[in-house]
Scaffold this active site. Structure first.
Site, PDB file in Angstrom:
ATOM      1  N   ASN A 211     -25.261 -56.309  15.905  1.00 45.52           N
ATOM      2  CA  ASN A 211     -24.089 -56.398  16.787  1.00 45.52           C
ATOM      3  C   ASN A 211     -23.472 -57.786  16.682  1.00 45.52           C
ATOM      4  O   ASN A 211     -23.985 -58.651  15.970  1.00 45.52           O
ATOM      5  CB  ASN A 211     -24.458 -56.024  18.227  1.00 45.52           C
ATOM      6  N   ALA A 212     -22.370 -57.987  17.382  1.00 42.90           N
ATOM      7  CA  ALA A 212     -21.533 -59.185  17.179  1.00 42.90           C
ATOM      8  C   ALA A 212     -22.025 -60.427  17.926  1.00 42.90           C
ATOM      9  O   ALA A 212     -21.387 -61.479  17.859  1.00 42.90           O
ATOM     10  CB  ALA A 212     -20.097 -58.872  17.596  1.00 42.90           C
TER      11      ALA A 212
END
Ligand code: CTP
Length: 406
Positions: A211-212
């Protein structure tokens, strides 16, 4: 632009002061370098003059008409000492004024940031410990040195923190009301565990679901807690930014690893902050061999839900422990965001929840953020600032919560 006096004392880490100077100048600050006589045995006056773009002030008597020993300290917005040797710290603690740098330290009314670097024995000597305590009791911000390679073949605690870290803390002190927070040392005696970063869930040996999250918010909380005197453990999942130098770091890969590491670290922690972004789903049966392309057909992955680490920690919390969660939501409306925050606080059983709207790539990896801090009574703080500043505001909320709970 701020006016900074960069004091340099005579240790091998003096060469790193050049990098600190360069970064401060790049950030647009006006920097006057004040080396001790011994610092000039390590780095030449010409280097400091060229990097600062100013003459280097070395002693009290040259240019006496301009009274540099009083003027420099009085006019500075920040005095920074990189590195501070045991001798410099002793002279500063004793209030001596036997060279220009100690004169500046005696006349400065602005925040003072001291970055010690020395051999482990010197740092751990009761004389140095006492001198550091004296300086801290006077509001001087003294960084704890990092562990690692020292001069020669030695290694241990005593290493200068990295220049970028020093510049970040200097900026925080220049940013105003936080200078008092950073020097408060209101977390001394507490053990703080922070998780940060995004987990990776393996699809096969070369691919993962991620994820970011950059881990920046959690890293700033860990750094702020260490600055305020806590013993800090950082459980780190794939950080895109360096971990602070004075905290213990445990690295993890997946949400399952994170759950194990947090359970163990939280067992004797006073404060737990779940700033990490654990994956909510993980491939049910990761392949042991690399998954091959198969004649233009797609790939369907079956995912299972991971354990909720935060909810598990609140269920098994020890007495007196404060638990802080985060909520990453895509709800731009403030009132609706606050409602979602309160609902998540209850469902997770956390004491405090830091809620942010992550729509439009507004948060991940950025230096700044906008958060609301929610407790059982409702929204107790709203902050739009650098993550370093937000980190201190979260810790302020923790300190207030703990004071109310006792
Ligand atoms: N969290 C956790 N374990 C997970 C997922 C999230 O401990 N498997 C923690 C996060 O670290 C954060 C908090 O729970 O402190 C909320 O995370 P968030 O992603 O906002 O919520 P979720 O629990 O994942 O719920 P949802 O995505 O359904 O809103």
């Amino acid at each position: 632009m701020s006016r900074i006096v960069l004091g340099v004392s005579g240790g091998i880490a003096a060469y790193k002061a050049c990098e600190v100077l360069r970064q401060l100048r790049e950030d647009g600050h006006d920097v006057t370098v004040v080396p001790t006589e011994n610092a000039l045995r390590f780095v030449g006056e010409t280097t400091f003059a060229a990097l600062s773009g100013k003459p280097v002030a070395t002693d009290v008597f040259s240019g006496a008409a301009a009274i540099p020993h009083v003027r420099l300290g009085r006019e500075a917005d920040l005095v920074l000492v990189v590195p501070a040797t045991a001798d410099l710290i002793a002279r500063q603690a004793a209030g001596r004024a036997d060279d220009l740098l100690t004169n500046v330290l005696l006349t400065a009314t602005c925040p003072v940031l001291v970055c010690p670097a020395m051999h482990t024995e010197m740092w751990l000597h009761p004389a140095t410990t006492h001198n550091v305590e004296t300086l801290r009791s006077r509001g001087v911000v003294v960084l704890d040195p990092a562990s690692g390679r020292l001069a020669g073949a030695d290694s241990g605690v005593g290493r200068l923190p990295e220049p970028a870290e020093i510049v970040g803390i200097a900026q925080l002190l220049l940013d105003g009301d936080l200078s008092s927070r950073a020097s408060t040392r209101d977390l001394v005696g507490l053990s703080v565990v922070v998780s940060a970063g995004g987990t990776h869930e393996a699809i096969d040996p070369v691919r993962f679901l991620g994820n970011a999250s950059s881990g920046r918010m959690g890293v700033e909380i860990a750094r702020a807690a260490a600055l305020r005197g806590a013993r800090v453990t950082l459980v780190a999942a794939h950080l895109a930014v360096p971990a602070p130098s004075s905290v213990e770091v445990h690295t993890v890969v997946s949400t399952a690893d994170l759950a194990i590491a947090m359970e163990s670290a939280a067992a004797d922690a006073d404060v737990v902050v779940m700033a990490a972004a654990p994956a909510d789903f993980t491939p049910t049966s990761p392949s042991l061999a690399k998954v091959k392309k198969s004649g233009g057909l797609g790939l369907t992955l079956e995912l299972s839900q991971t354990t909720d680490v935060l909810a598990g920690l609140t269920r098994t919390r020890r007495e007196g422990q404060t638990i802080v969660g985060f909520a990453a939501e895509t709800i731009p409306d403030e009132a609706a965001l606050a409602d979602a925050g309160r609902a998540k606080l209850r469902s997770k059983g956390a004491d405090l929840l830091v809620v942010n709207d992550v729509s439009d790539h507004k948060v991940f990896g950025m230096a700044d953020t906008i958060v609301m801090i929610v407790d059982a009574a409702g929204v107790r703080d709203r902050v739009a600032a650098s993550k370093a500043v937000v980190a201190h505001r979260i810790l302020d909320a923790v300190v207030d919560h703990r004071a109310l709970a006792t």
